[in-house]
Design an enzyme around this catalytic site. Structure first.
Site, PDB file in Angstrom:
ATOM      1  N   SER A  61      -9.617  -0.492   7.265  1.00 56.38           N
ATOM      2  CA  SER A  61      -9.068  -0.381   5.909  1.00 56.38           C
ATOM      3  C   SER A  61      -8.383  -1.613   5.352  1.00 56.38           C
ATOM      4  O   SER A  61      -8.061  -1.630   4.167  1.00 56.38           O
ATOM      5  CB  SER A  61      -8.093   0.793   5.829  1.00 56.38           C
ATOM      6  N   SER A 121      -9.522   1.804   2.992  1.00 57.44           N
ATOM      7  CA  SER A 121      -8.675   2.557   2.088  1.00 57.44           C
ATOM      8  C   SER A 121      -7.634   1.721   1.352  1.00 57.44           C
ATOM      9  O   SER A 121      -7.091   2.170   0.347  1.00 57.44           O
ATOM     10  CB  SER A 121      -7.957   3.668   2.850  1.00 57.44           C
ATOM     11  N   LYS A 151       0.843  -1.203   0.000  1.00 62.40           N
ATOM     12  CA  LYS A 151       0.000   0.000   0.000  1.00 62.40           C
ATOM     13  C   LYS A 151       0.873   1.245   0.000  1.00 62.40           C
ATOM     14  O   LYS A 151       1.862   1.313   0.744  1.00 62.40           O
ATOM     15  CB  LYS A 151      -0.894  -0.014   1.244  1.00 62.40           C
TER      16      LYS A 151
HETATM   17  N1  GLN Z   1     -12.880   4.215   6.499  1.00 53.95           N
HETATM   18  C1  GLN Z   1     -12.298   4.672   7.744  1.00 53.95           C
HETATM   19  C2  GLN Z   1     -11.898   6.109   7.602  1.00 53.95           C
HETATM   20  O1  GLN Z   1     -12.232   6.678   6.632  1.00 53.95           O
HETATM   21  C3  GLN Z   1     -11.146   3.808   8.127  1.00 53.95           C
HETATM   22  C4  GLN Z   1      -9.946   4.053   7.297  1.00 53.95           C
HETATM   23  C5  GLN Z   1      -8.752   3.255   7.695  1.00 53.95           C
HETATM   24  O2  GLN Z   1      -8.858   2.223   8.366  1.00 53.95           O
HETATM   25  N2  GLN Z   1      -7.616   3.757   7.327  1.00 53.95           N
HETATM   26  O3  GLN Z   1     -11.246   6.696   8.410  1.00 53.95           O
END
Ligand code: GLN
Length: 492
Positions: A183, A159, A84
């Site tokens: 994420s 994400s 990532k």
């Molecule tokens: N979707 C969540 C957010 O927008 C979690 C994102 C993540 O785990 N990085 O913060």
């Protein structure tokens, strides 16, 4: 033999060890698959094919030499991986999905990535992510959205959507992601792959670009629990470069052919089956729990009474931490600078041009929650409720070994469906956020498909540092089911 890109990590490592394939062949097969599917899926921000081929060549040379000398080789020698684009890899740009870091090339490598490199992996590229990991669909990436290999009109989740899509599309057997609120697990569920979010402090955060420092964790994707455990075992363990990394021994994760779950106590919390969730998801998860029972586990109801507060608590704490962490992108310390006459205008122009709308929204939310006069009412209160959520888990884990829930209330949604409704997007995380707030580990894996042919994910949560139980449970399930073996039509 099946096409090399279809091999799981374990199968590929076996073939490599037997000398039946080379890392060059395997790496080339992955690169070909990426060449073929990347124009549609868009899993990558930066590809590193040439570097990968030279790593593969070096791996093959080392293996040949070891065969001569009888020396052991590193455990993942020659295995392709994608990373990532929020984890630092020395010499390769790290954008975090943001315009502000478009040309940022880190001079060092994240500990998690370094440990995998030391174990012999070949890095195929840096994958797409929502900007600074803020999002649930990869639609917040400044480099364009990624698509779900199961249905190209849908999001892969986020994400870490690029990593999950790459593994589902057989571009790479395994991938790294990060999980601050879901994420790794939510994209794993949407793409029908397996993903682990380890215990907070289990895997070093050194070299992971910070979003919410008390919640961030580095996780892994594979197509099986076994492959995911392979990556986890290499990455986990104390690192002096991360002050929050814990010095707790990492148990050897023994996954054999035995599918018995006799003696395992599984808890199912009522709070994770909410009105409005997709009925097929609810049914799919309930069926999977029955399967665990059929393997010998005992199932009982547990309560996590503060679950409903996890969403508001997370959306105070994460943006508050983000607003502090993102202060360094001012064009002077970090970030593509936009010059101006006076210093304040440099900040204003750099940040105004460099950050996307969701990042700006979070910085504003966080700054507000931390501001004088509001601190106690918002941030302080959220911290107190966070403790209650953590206690819910401690109480539940007195009577069960794992807790089984859905990963998300729905299967993958359509691209654009939640783009103008941040709250609807935030709701996709209701079942994954509590884990990060409590610091406990979570594992997501496929347990079925809905009528539209989209994967349904189940989440297993465990006590701190008990990732081994999660892997063992999912592995047993995968011994007797084949949801995880299905391949999206385009990737066959
Ligand atoms: N979707 C969540 C957010 O927008 C979690 C994102 C993540 O785990 N990085 O913060």
């Amino acid at each position: 033999m099946t096409a090399l890109s279809q091999l799981t990590a374990r199968e590929a490592l076996e073939e490599l060890a037997l000398g039946r394939i080379s890392s060059m062949e395997l790496t080339r097969a992955c690169i070909q698959q990426i060449d073929r599917l990347e124009p549609g899926v868009h899993a990558f921000i930066t590809r590193t094919s040439e570097q990968a081929l030279s790593q593969a060549l070096a791996a093959d040379t080392l293996r040949a030499a070891a065969r001569q000398s009888g020396q052991p080789v590193p455990p993942l020698l020659g295995l392709p991986l994608v990373v990532k684009d929020i984890l630092a890899l020395s010499g390769v740009r790290c954008t975090c999905g943001s315009r502000i870091l478009e040309h940022f090339v880190p001079p060092y490598t994240a500990t998690s990535v370094q440990r995998l490199l030391d174990a012999g992996v070949v890095v195929l590229g840096k994958t797409n992510t929502d900007e600074y990991a803020m999002g649930s669909s990869t639609e917040n990436s400044a480099y364009g959205r990624s698509f779900n290999p199961w249905d190209m009109s849908r999001v892969p989740g986020g994400s870490s959507g690029g990593s999950a899509a790459a593994v589902a599309a057989r571009m790479a057997p395994v991938a790294l992601g990060t999980d601050t609120g879901g994420s790794v697990r939510q994209p794993a569920a949407y793409c029908g792959v397996t993903g682990i979010k380890p215990t907070y402090g289990r895997v070093s955060r050194y070299g992971l670009v910070a979003y919410g420092s008390s919640l961030d964790s580095v996780g892994a994707f594979g197509r099986t629990a076994e492959d995911t455990a392979l990556l986890f075992s290499v990455m986990a363990g104390h690192d002096p470069l991360d002050a929050t990394s814990m010095d707790v021994p990492v148990p050897a994760i023994q996954l054999n052919g035995d599918a018995s779950l006799k003696g395992l106590r599984v808890g199912v919390p009522r709070e994770y089956f909410i009105p409005g969730m997709q009925p097929e998801v609810e049914n799919g998860v309930k069926q999977a729990v029955k399967q665990l029972a059929a393997l010998g586990a005992s199932v009982r109801e547990v309560h996590l009474p503060h679950t409903e507060y996890a969403l508001p608590v997370y959306y105070l704490i994460a943006p508050a931490e983000a607003s502090a962490n993102l202060a360094r992108y001012d064009g002077i310390r970090f970030g593509e600078r936009k010059d101006a006459e006076v210093m304040w205008d440099v900040f204003y122009r750099t940040r105004g041009a460099g950050f996307g709308p969701e990042v700006k929204r979070r910085i504003m939310l966080g700054t507000y929650a931390l501001s004088a006069g509001y601190y106690d009412a918002y941030y302080g209160q959220a911290q107190k409720v966070r403790t209650l959520i953590k206690r819910d888990f401690e109480t539940a884990f007195q009577s069960v070994d794992v807790i089984a829930t859905p990963v998300a209330p729905t299967t993958a949604f359509r691209a654009g469906e939640h783009s103008n409704d941040p709250l609807a997007m935030y709701l996709e995380d209701v079942f994954t956020l509590p884990t990060n707030l409590a610091g406990v580990p979570g594992l997501a894996f496929p347990v079925g498909f809905d009528k539209a042919g989209l994967p349904i994910g189940m989440q297993l949560m465990g006590p701190h540092f008990r990732e081994d139980v999660l892997f063992r449970t999912a592995h047993a399930y995968q011994q007797v089911t084949d949801w995880h073996k299905r391949v999206p039509a385009l990737a066959q």
